[in-house]
Design a protein around this motif. Sequence first.
Motif, mmCIF file in Angstrom:
data_model
loop_
_atom_site.group_PDB
_atom_site.id
_atom_site.type_symbol
_atom_site.label_atom_id
_atom_site.label_comp_id
_atom_site.label_asym_id
_atom_site.label_seq_id
_atom_site.Cartn_x
_atom_site.Cartn_y
_atom_site.Cartn_z
ATOM 1 N N CYS A 108 0.880 -1.165 0.000
ATOM 2 C CA CYS A 108 0.000 0.000 0.000
ATOM 3 C C CYS A 108 0.919 1.217 0.000
ATOM 4 C CB CYS A 108 -0.900 -0.016 1.236
ATOM 5 S SG CYS A 108 -1.912 1.468 1.458
ATOM 6 N N PRO A 125 -6.563 1.606 -0.819
ATOM 7 C CA PRO A 125 -7.712 1.663 0.092
ATOM 8 C C PRO A 125 -8.266 3.061 0.344
ATOM 9 C CG PRO A 125 -5.707 1.613 1.367
ATOM 10 C CD PRO A 125 -5.293 1.668 -0.091
ATOM 11 N N ALA A 131 -10.493 0.541 -3.719
ATOM 12 C CA ALA A 131 -11.779 1.102 -3.303
ATOM 13 C C ALA A 131 -12.426 1.813 -4.483
ATOM 14 C CB ALA A 131 -11.566 2.090 -2.154
ATOM 15 N N PHE A 157 -12.744 -5.129 1.840
ATOM 16 C CA PHE A 157 -11.332 -5.263 1.488
ATOM 17 C C PHE A 157 -10.824 -6.663 1.800
ATOM 18 C CE2 PHE A 157 -10.984 -0.653 1.040
ATOM 19 C CZ PHE A 157 -10.073 -0.574 0.002
#
Length: 352
Positions: A173, A254, A277, A303
């Motif tokens: 991420c 996310p 997302a 998720f």
Amino acid sequence: MTRDLAQVEVIAPHFKRRLSGVTSTVIQLVPVQNSLGQKVVTFGPGLPSHLPSMSAADLWRLWRPPVGRRCRVWHARRNIEMLPGILLRDVLRMPLKLVFTSASQRRHTGWTKWLISKMDRVIAVCQKTASYLERESTVILHGIDLERFSPAGDKAAAKQALGLDPARRHVGCFGRVRHQKGTDLFVDAMIRLLPDHPDWVAVVAGRATAKHVAFEDELKAKVKTAGLGDRILFVGEHTNINDWYRALDLFVAPQRWEGFGLTPLEAMASAVPVIAADVGAFAELILDGETGRMVERGSLDSFVDGITPYLADQTLCREHGAHALAHMRAHFSIEREAKAIGEVYADLLDAG
């Protein structure tokens, strides 16, 4: 690098010193645009010196159009860049055509609507952005440098070069560490999933600005409490982020809100599938079920459900990563973006 204004046809103003997505766009696009013959200079602070530029002392020269043209294009990307363009064109009567690129996905204020209404052309970075504009626009999706962001020839070696365990798989991420970017959702999903998938390690790459350091510290404390300090790694900010993408097997985006969002493109160009997302332009970038999965914004359960099949199936990661790479090469090069913008310029310059 200063360029002869007599040859310049497009001015790309940049009136904020703070690094942002707009800054990155200008830095990446302008060299490509010039390589395609679009004759663009930047104007303003906060940009590298290697970009062709003009100074405030050159402004008076804008009363004279470039060689062979009757006008120039002023390409704004913020309100504070639209307004000077309007003043130069409508008050000082300089021969300019005004273009605005919008990335916003919210209802505009009356002031912004007025500024946009004065533009000669408007570009929207995605269909969702276009839906918030109360006028006609041209949708041009961002592209990226497909040479800089490209797959690893040897993924194990790519991991080892960064100090990662080449025997393990890695999910990442990347981006600013803050609530808006959903870093906490990624960490919470990893705390839930990693105990059942011992061959996976999570990587958080990016900087927490002073305002968000406490948020990052809370996440690190949560990871430590879960006993996963050696499997959820906070590696900070890196200029060689392309190397970090190459080391990944899966990427998670996310965000709770995003104007456009380049990280899924950068991951897919590295042959890495993306769980994202439903924000920004992500649904227009990712082929759901082919290059990754779209999940519900802000929902930890969504998720977890989206990520789980990839942690369980290495083949799925490889197949969707290959599809992602092909998708990027077909539709998302920065050259394609620059050419599409160049067509907007050409329409205005030819019309005069």
